[in-house]
Write a protein that holds these residues in place. Structure first.
Motif, PDB file in Angstrom:
ATOM      1  N   SER A  17      40.575  37.171  46.021  1.00 42.11           N
ATOM      2  CA  SER A  17      40.405  38.388  45.239  1.00 42.11           C
ATOM      3  C   SER A  17      41.627  38.664  44.374  1.00 42.11           C
ATOM      4  O   SER A  17      41.515  39.010  43.200  1.00 42.11           O
ATOM      5  N   ARG A  18      42.789  38.470  44.931  1.00 45.37           N
ATOM      6  CA  ARG A  18      44.039  38.689  44.193  1.00 45.37           C
ATOM      7  C   ARG A  18      44.168  37.702  43.047  1.00 45.37           C
ATOM      8  O   ARG A  18      44.555  38.072  41.932  1.00 45.37           O
ATOM      9  N   GLN A  21      41.755  38.706  40.299  1.00 45.60           N
ATOM     10  CA  GLN A  21      42.224  39.919  39.633  1.00 45.60           C
ATOM     11  C   GLN A  21      43.406  39.621  38.708  1.00 45.60           C
ATOM     12  O   GLN A  21      43.461  40.118  37.581  1.00 45.60           O
ATOM     13  N   GLU A  22      44.332  38.805  39.156  1.00 43.26           N
ATOM     14  CA  GLU A  22      45.482  38.465  38.318  1.00 43.26           C
ATOM     15  C   GLU A  22      45.062  37.731  37.056  1.00 43.26           C
ATOM     16  O   GLU A  22      45.557  38.022  35.966  1.00 43.26           O
ATOM     17  N   MET A  25      43.261  40.168  34.682  1.00 43.08           N
ATOM     18  CA  MET A  25      44.165  41.092  33.995  1.00 43.08           C
ATOM     19  C   MET A  25      44.952  40.418  32.868  1.00 43.08           C
ATOM     20  O   MET A  25      45.437  41.092  31.974  1.00 43.08           O
ATOM     21  N   ARG A  32      38.186  40.757  28.832  1.00 44.47           N
ATOM     22  CA  ARG A  32      38.183  41.449  30.125  1.00 44.47           C
ATOM     23  C   ARG A  32      37.066  42.489  30.185  1.00 44.47           C
ATOM     24  O   ARG A  32      36.373  42.622  31.193  1.00 44.47           O
TER      25      ARG A  32
END
Length: 80
Positions: A17-18, A21-22, A25, A32
């Motif tokens: 998930s991280r 997300q990174e 972003m 996005r």
């Protein structure tokens, strides 16, 4: 054998998930926006078109490009 961590390893450690997300972003705003509306808000192409006030063809094109960029970035980070 690949030295990158597989999806299962990342999911178990909560890193998947991280990582997503990174990478998300780091996309340009217009990429996005379509990704978030389509995949996280589950909007249709028509709805995204109306929200962003762009043609539906542009939505599809941006979504395709955004997915390609995400794939490249995740692959380069070892997410297979």
């Amino acid at each position: 054998a690949s030295s990158g961590r597989g999806p299962e390893d990342l999911a178990q450690s909560g890193d998947l998930s991280r990582e997503i997300q990174e990478c998300l972003m780091k996309l340009q705003d217009h990429y996005r926006a379509v990704m978030v509306l389509r995949h996280f808000s589950e909007c249709s192409y028509r709805q995204i078109s109306e929200i962003l006030q762009i043609p539906e063809k542009t939505v599809k094109s941006r979504l395709y490009s955004a997915r390609q960029l995400m794939r490249e970035r995740l692959t380069s980070r070892g997410v297979v």
